[in-house]
Design an enzyme around this catalytic site. Sequence first.
Site, mmCIF file in Angstrom:
data_model
loop_
_atom_site.group_PDB
_atom_site.id
_atom_site.type_symbol
_atom_site.label_atom_id
_atom_site.label_comp_id
_atom_site.label_asym_id
_atom_site.label_seq_id
_atom_site.Cartn_x
_atom_site.Cartn_y
_atom_site.Cartn_z
ATOM 1 N N CYS A 91 -44.351 -34.434 -5.808
ATOM 2 C CA CYS A 91 -43.205 -35.055 -6.458
ATOM 3 C C CYS A 91 -42.343 -35.749 -5.421
ATOM 4 O O CYS A 91 -41.908 -35.133 -4.454
ATOM 5 C CB CYS A 91 -42.385 -33.995 -7.177
ATOM 6 N N CYS A 97 -33.983 -33.082 -5.761
ATOM 7 C CA CYS A 97 -33.862 -32.277 -6.983
ATOM 8 C C CYS A 97 -33.511 -30.831 -6.669
ATOM 9 O O CYS A 97 -32.592 -30.272 -7.254
ATOM 10 C CB CYS A 97 -35.163 -32.367 -7.767
ATOM 11 N N CYS A 100 -37.767 -27.346 -6.820
ATOM 12 C CA CYS A 100 -38.995 -26.837 -6.197
ATOM 13 C C CYS A 100 -38.742 -26.667 -4.701
ATOM 14 O O CYS A 100 -39.047 -27.566 -3.915
ATOM 15 C CB CYS A 100 -40.139 -27.824 -6.392
ATOM 16 N N CYS A 183 -40.929 -34.929 -14.660
ATOM 17 C CA CYS A 183 -40.979 -33.747 -13.800
ATOM 18 C C CYS A 183 -42.397 -33.186 -13.878
ATOM 19 O O CYS A 183 -42.911 -32.924 -14.966
ATOM 20 C CB CYS A 183 -39.963 -32.703 -14.270
ATOM 21 N N GLN A 324 -40.109 -17.336 -22.911
ATOM 22 C CA GLN A 324 -40.576 -17.535 -21.535
ATOM 23 C C GLN A 324 -41.092 -18.961 -21.357
ATOM 24 O O GLN A 324 -41.779 -19.476 -22.237
ATOM 25 C CB GLN A 324 -41.712 -16.553 -21.221
ATOM 26 N N TYR A 353 -33.986 -4.558 -23.096
ATOM 27 C CA TYR A 353 -33.801 -5.992 -22.807
ATOM 28 C C TYR A 353 -34.978 -6.759 -23.402
ATOM 29 O O TYR A 353 -35.714 -7.441 -22.699
ATOM 30 C CB TYR A 353 -33.717 -6.258 -21.300
ATOM 31 N N GLU A 374 -31.628 -5.267 -27.462
ATOM 32 C CA GLU A 374 -31.296 -6.597 -26.933
ATOM 33 C C GLU A 374 -29.854 -6.913 -27.312
ATOM 34 O O GLU A 374 -29.411 -6.625 -28.420
ATOM 35 C CB GLU A 374 -32.277 -7.611 -27.532
ATOM 36 N N ASP A 425 -36.897 -4.814 -18.736
ATOM 37 C CA ASP A 425 -37.047 -6.216 -18.298
ATOM 38 C C ASP A 425 -35.662 -6.855 -18.278
ATOM 39 O O ASP A 425 -35.355 -7.724 -19.089
ATOM 40 C CB ASP A 425 -37.991 -6.956 -19.267
ATOM 41 N N CYS A 452 -37.265 -10.057 -12.084
ATOM 42 C CA CYS A 452 -37.474 -11.389 -11.485
ATOM 43 C C CYS A 452 -36.889 -11.521 -10.085
ATOM 44 O O CYS A 452 -36.966 -12.585 -9.490
ATOM 45 C CB CYS A 452 -36.907 -12.461 -12.394
HETATM 46 N N1 SAH Z 1 -38.361 -9.074 -22.410
HETATM 47 C C1 SAH Z 1 -37.951 -10.356 -22.927
HETATM 48 C C2 SAH Z 1 -36.585 -10.847 -22.411
HETATM 49 C C3 SAH Z 1 -36.307 -10.689 -20.969
HETATM 50 S S1 SAH Z 1 -34.913 -11.582 -20.384
HETATM 51 C C4 SAH Z 1 -39.008 -11.389 -22.663
HETATM 52 O O1 SAH Z 1 -39.826 -11.229 -21.782
HETATM 53 O O2 SAH Z 1 -39.025 -12.400 -23.363
HETATM 54 C C5 SAH Z 1 -33.643 -10.376 -20.423
HETATM 55 C C6 SAH Z 1 -33.013 -10.181 -21.791
HETATM 56 O O3 SAH Z 1 -31.971 -9.211 -21.650
HETATM 57 C C7 SAH Z 1 -32.365 -11.414 -22.396
HETATM 58 O O4 SAH Z 1 -32.884 -11.584 -23.684
HETATM 59 C C8 SAH Z 1 -30.867 -11.058 -22.451
HETATM 60 O O5 SAH Z 1 -30.209 -11.583 -23.574
HETATM 61 C C9 SAH Z 1 -30.900 -9.557 -22.524
HETATM 62 N N2 SAH Z 1 -29.715 -8.829 -22.050
HETATM 63 C C10 SAH Z 1 -28.823 -9.188 -21.103
HETATM 64 N N3 SAH Z 1 -27.943 -8.198 -20.871
HETATM 65 C C11 SAH Z 1 -28.278 -7.176 -21.696
HETATM 66 C C12 SAH Z 1 -27.741 -5.870 -21.910
HETATM 67 N N4 SAH Z 1 -26.712 -5.442 -21.234
HETATM 68 N N5 SAH Z 1 -28.353 -5.097 -22.823
HETATM 69 C C13 SAH Z 1 -29.435 -5.525 -23.516
HETATM 70 N N6 SAH Z 1 -29.969 -6.757 -23.355
HETATM 71 C C14 SAH Z 1 -29.400 -7.572 -22.460
#
Ligand code: SAH
Length: 500
Positions: A91, A97, A100, A183, A324, A353, A374, A425, A452
């Site tokens: 790119c 940008c 990357c 992109c 995702q 989450y 969530e 997560d 992450c």
């Molecule tokens: N496991 C899902 C989302 C992961 S991202 C996937 O893979 O698609 C993390 C998620 O946590 C988001 O959806 C966000 O809205 C949520 N989140 C953020 N803070 C939170 C909290 N305190 N309690 C519960 N969920 C929360």
Amino acid sequence: VISKVCSIFGMRIKMRMKMNFEKNQLITVDIVDMTSEGEGLGKLDGFPFFVKDTVIGDQALVRIVKLKKNYGYGRLEKVIRPASCRREPKCSFHKSCGGCQIQAMSYESQLTFKQTKVKNNLIRIGGFEEEKINAVLEPIVGMEEPFGYRNKAQYPIGKDKNGNPVAGFYAGRTHSIIANTDCLLGAAENREILEKVLAYMKEEGIAPYDEESGKGLIRHVLIRKGFASGELMICLIVNQKGRNGIYLKNQDKLISSLSHIKGMTSISVSVNCDRTNVIMGKEIHTIWGKDTISDTIFIRNPEKGFAPTEKGITFAISPRSFYQVNPVQTEKLYSLALSFAGLTGAETVWDLYCGIGTISLFLSQKADKVYGVEIVEQAVKNARENAALNEISNVEFFAGAAEEVVPAKYRESGGTLRSDVVVLDPPRKGCDEKLLQTVIQMEPKRIVYVRCDPAPLARDLKYFGENGYVLKRICPCDMFGHSYHVETVCLLSKRSIMSM
Ligand code: SAH
């Protein structure tokens, strides 16, 4: 301090007093390490310099742009002797940008960079012994095709010097737009869509939104593609309310040009009249086609080179849904999480989450019962709809903060609430300690932790280690090729379980 922030490949940088360097001076440095954000780290006479756009192994001519007591910042002027891992970035915008950060490295070296980053964090922050990590850390799961992987793009719309509408990206940390409709990380269709929108704007004299004045109409263009379904969605974010379903001048003309693109399924408008950085507005109105696109994620077999299985889960995705962005790697990541969960069909699982229930619905295939938690109400609504869409009935979703919902459920149960497996997560900011405590009280046999950012992950793994859990497996997964980000999935099991 320096060795903490920067040392990815293991070089220990000794602090030195500032030598006789001066701002704007040209120096030749060997890049001996990289920071976790993908910047090169060079040393001259033992004094460290951070140099963006360099990679480990480069010898570079660098102009000093900033000097601090113990380190400095340099700007790359010229690569004198390129590192063996250096590649010509595909790119041409990659420097301006900033999306990357490590595109100038071969993809294979990018994976090494990420693997090393995870390992170093586990050792330095998690306090794990190197031998222990060598025994449990699996090779990073890379992409087969590290370009064209993103299923979602959000392009800001602005003006060029001649006043013509352009779509592109914000340069560095600024708000000026550099025109680029292509992109390389995104879907091939993005370009055609954006060019049609821009042509329409030009023909109809529609002004792009101007952040300074708050005037102008079109702010952003959001494009999503279901990689499995081939369905396309476009949402135009506009700075004006509509009337009788009309938001744009000669709207039919735009619809007719966009709806002919192969795969086009949904065209909508989102009204956002606020002077804000937030892209999407609250209202969304479909002006052509369906409200959602669908996509299917297939469960893969990690033991067989991630071969896809018959089983897939279908999601309805609206412009605002969290989903995702790298569907190919998502299948691998979730399949790893599912395999780490070690389900036999009899287990109760809490998926904390859970977003729109992606992992929960994967887990539900092999568990007795799955509970998802969530914080975003709309995502919980989507999660329930997705369960219904796939005729899955052994899942239940709760809306609320995980650190409140789970401890409350535990209290209500009089301390008897148990879960065979807990999946975590969390978002970037991580888990509240109150939640971690409750998870430990629920005595799961296994904890599957997806994260992450390896630094806070390492901290939490240490915490679980101090509370009766053993790190069994850890596997990095590359969700964002060419960026410095790395996702990791871990398996912890309860120490008293001898068979694990
Ligand atoms: N496991 C899902 C989302 C992961 S991202 C996937 O893979 O698609 C993390 C998620 O946590 C988001 O959806 C966000 O809205 C949520 N989140 C953020 N803070 C939170 C909290 N305190 N309690 C519960 N969920 C929360």
